[in-house]
Design a protein around this motif. Structure first.
Motif, short mmCIF file in Angstrom:
data_model
loop_
_atom_site.label_atom_id
_atom_site.label_comp_id
_atom_site.label_asym_id
_atom_site.label_seq_id
_atom_site.Cartn_x
_atom_site.Cartn_y
_atom_site.Cartn_z
N LEU A 1 7.23 67.13 53.46
CA LEU A 1 8.16 66.98 54.76
C LEU A 1 9.16 68.17 54.11
O LEU A 1 9.45 68.18 53.11
CB LEU A 1 8.86 65.60 55.26
CG LEU A 1 7.83 64.85 55.77
CD1 LEU A 1 8.68 63.47 56.15
CD2 LEU A 1 7.06 65.13 57.05
N THR A 2 10.12 68.75 55.05
CA THR A 2 11.01 69.69 54.72
C THR A 2 12.29 68.90 55.24
O THR A 2 12.13 68.19 56.12
CB THR A 2 10.95 70.97 55.26
OG1 THR A 2 10.81 70.93 56.67
CG2 THR A 2 9.65 72.14 54.55
N ALA A 3 13.39 69.45 55.00
CA ALA A 3 14.61 68.86 55.26
C ALA A 3 14.97 68.80 56.59
O ALA A 3 15.34 68.16 57.33
CB ALA A 3 15.79 69.43 54.53
N GLY A 4 14.42 70.17 57.26
CA GLY A 4 14.51 70.33 58.82
C GLY A 4 13.61 69.34 59.46
O GLY A 4 13.85 69.19 60.73
N GLU A 5 12.85 68.41 59.10
CA GLU A 5 12.20 67.73 59.59
C GLU A 5 12.56 66.33 59.49
O GLU A 5 12.22 65.02 60.26
CB GLU A 5 10.72 67.51 59.13
CG GLU A 5 9.75 68.57 59.35
CD GLU A 5 8.35 68.67 58.75
OE1 GLU A 5 7.51 68.35 59.50
OE2 GLU A 5 8.31 68.83 57.55
N LEU A 6 13.63 65.87 58.87
CA LEU A 6 14.53 64.66 58.61
C LEU A 6 14.92 64.22 60.17
O LEU A 6 15.74 64.94 60.85
CB LEU A 6 15.60 64.71 57.66
CG LEU A 6 15.26 64.97 56.05
CD1 LEU A 6 16.59 65.03 55.30
CD2 LEU A 6 14.59 63.68 55.60
#
Lengths: 189, 306
Positions: free
Chosen positions: A5-10
């Motif tokens: 996952l990327t930070a934008g998906e947190l």
């Protein structure tokens, strides 16, 4: 391995693997100075130990989604040391310690269906339906005029768990119990 | 609650929002500004290291700010212009962020950032009066005031005081952004707005460097109640310098693995004729949120993003 996952998906409710352990994002805040980098501020709770910590992530940070799986499992029996469960479709069996079962030990009777949470194939938690029916194994008779305990008395259930319930409850009756709060709901006919 | 009930419950905030938009327009029209509209779809944008445009496919990109078009109008002799425009930035979603939001942007020829700061004082005073928020009100339990002197802080002084280091001497973008959010911003703009000015030259964006101290840029941000409301600067009018900065921003994007877009050549061509001017963008949704005592942006737009 879980998905990357990327930070934008947190976001709140997401489950991540950090240092080999599963964490739940319990709080999440996006902040970003207009021209600056985005900051993803998270409060994380360890799904095994319950401990929490805060951490700030940035764009470009990458994560592994926690490899979690929920299985429907039936409680078979308690052998004095361990609790035995079986997956009713695959017939796979699992043994859990009292600690692993946690709060659920108060409500487990033979054949009870549970949702078992597995992290990388290892059981980390047992969740029960919100309500279970349990038989009363001990309830001292109600003495007229005895209102000392504010209209309730201790009631022992078949699992050995003791709750506070109304004075009219008698031995042998079946009670509906809320497993989230450990409280009496009503008598079951 | 169903959508109809939700929207009906927002009525007071939406009417309040309309009043703020109305008074903002009146303010600028009375000062001799022309209200303009520039395209939302564009083939070219100013490359920014940390702002992601949203693509409209074959039709180009959605603007992240109307500034390039507005400067092209200034080049053509439009001395005082303002615009209230939706803008789009990918991946921004939070209490204070929507991927689509409303910017108020204005430009003044023959002016610098001090003139814009003065505009901000007059505008907020005017809008607060129109919104019944003069001389002050309570925002989420805290007293805010509009009447009285505003604090002006240099970025350097603010960081020395609240974060314990000097970002003009030490260049560290990541530390700067983190400390700005976590250590500096929470102190800014209580009870009156605060102007944070003179950014390190590495964060000049499209601002000109300060003639008497070229280690900083004539850029400022307006804060109120710890919230960033506006970003303005004395515009850079040197096309060569602007191209170098755009190329550097593009290079930063490339190392971060962000999508790359062509440089805004039409804008760069027009920049050679840009008179000395100053421009600023103010977040309308955030201003409404503050004045309406709303906890987040979702409460002051009719249809918040998913």
């Amino acid at each position: 391995m879980g998905t990357t996952l990327t930070a934008g998906e947190l976001r709140k409710g997401l489950k991540l693997e950090i240092d080999g352990e599963p964490y739940l994002v319990v709080d999440f805040e996006f902040s970003k100075p207009g021209k600056g980098q985005a900051l993803y501020r998270c409060r994380l709770r360890n799904m095994i130990t319950g401990s929490q910590f805060d951490r700030t992530y940035r764009s470009g940070d990458k994560f592994t989604a926690a490899d979690l799986e929920e299985q429907q499992m039936q409680f078979l029996y308690h052998d004095g040391k361990r609790y035995h469960f079986m997956n009713t479709s695959s017939y796979d069996q699992l043994e859990l310690t009292e600690e692993q079962v946690g709060e659920a030990i108060h409500y487990l009777t033979e054949n009870q269906m549970t949702d078992m949470l597995l992290f990388q194939g290892r059981p980390i938690g047992v969740s029960l339906p919100n309500f279970v029916n349990l038989k009363v194994t001990r309830a001292d008779p109600w003495l007229k005029g005895d209102t000392a305990a504010g209209g309730t008395k201790p009631i022992t259930l078949e699992t050995g768990f003791v709750i506070q319930g109304p004075l009219f409850i008698e031995e042998g009756e079946v009670l509906k119990i809320d497993t989230r709060t450990g409280t009496y709901v009503e008598r079951v006919k | 609650m169903g959508e109809r009930e939700l929207l009906a419950a927002k009525r007071a905030h939406l009417e309040f929002r309309a009043r703020i938009l109305q008074s903002t327009r009146t303010f600028f029209l009375e000062q001799g500004f022309i209200e303009v509209q520039t395209p939302l779809l564009t083939p070219e944008l100013a490359p920014e290291p940390h702002i992601e445009p949203i693509s409209a496919g074959d039709n180009g990109l959605l603007i992240t700010s109307p500034e390039l078009y507005m400067k092209r109008l200034v080049v053509a002799g439009y001395q005082r212009i303002f615009q209230i425009s939706p803008v789009f930035r990918r991946g921004e979603r939070g209490r204070l962020h929507h991927p689509e939001f409303t910017l108020l942007e204005w430009y003044r020829a023959d002016a610098d950032y001090h003139v814009l700061q003065d505009d901000c004082r007059k505008l907020l005073d005017w809008v607060c009066k129109a919104a019944g928020r003069w001389p002050g009100w309570r925002y989420q339990g805290q007293s805010l005031e509009i009447a009285g002197e505003w604090q002006t802080l240099s970025v350097r002084a603010a960081f020395r005081t609240f974060a314990g280091w000097d970002p003009v001497m030490e260049e560290d973008q990541t530390r700067f952004d983190t400390d700005l959010v976590e250590k500096v911003e929470p102190h800014l703009g209580f009870p009156r707005p605060c102007i944070l000015q003179d950014y390190p030259k590495t964060q000049a964006a499209l601002a000109r460097l300060k003639p008497e101290d070229p280690s900083v840029a004539e850029r400022f941000e307006l804060y109120w109640a710890g919230i960033e409301l506006a970003n303005g600067f004395s515009e850079l009018t040197d096309a060569r310098e602007q191209r170098i900065r755009f190329e550097a921003a593009r290079e930063t994007r490339s190392t971060m693995g962000c999508p790359l877009y062509p440089l805004p050549e039409t804008f760069l061509d027009s920049l050679a004729h840009l008179p000395p001017c100053a421009g600023i963008a103010l977040g309308i949704d955030r201003l409404v949120m503050l004045l309406a005592d709303a906890e987040n942006l979702d409460q002051v737009v009719a249809f918040p993003p998913e």
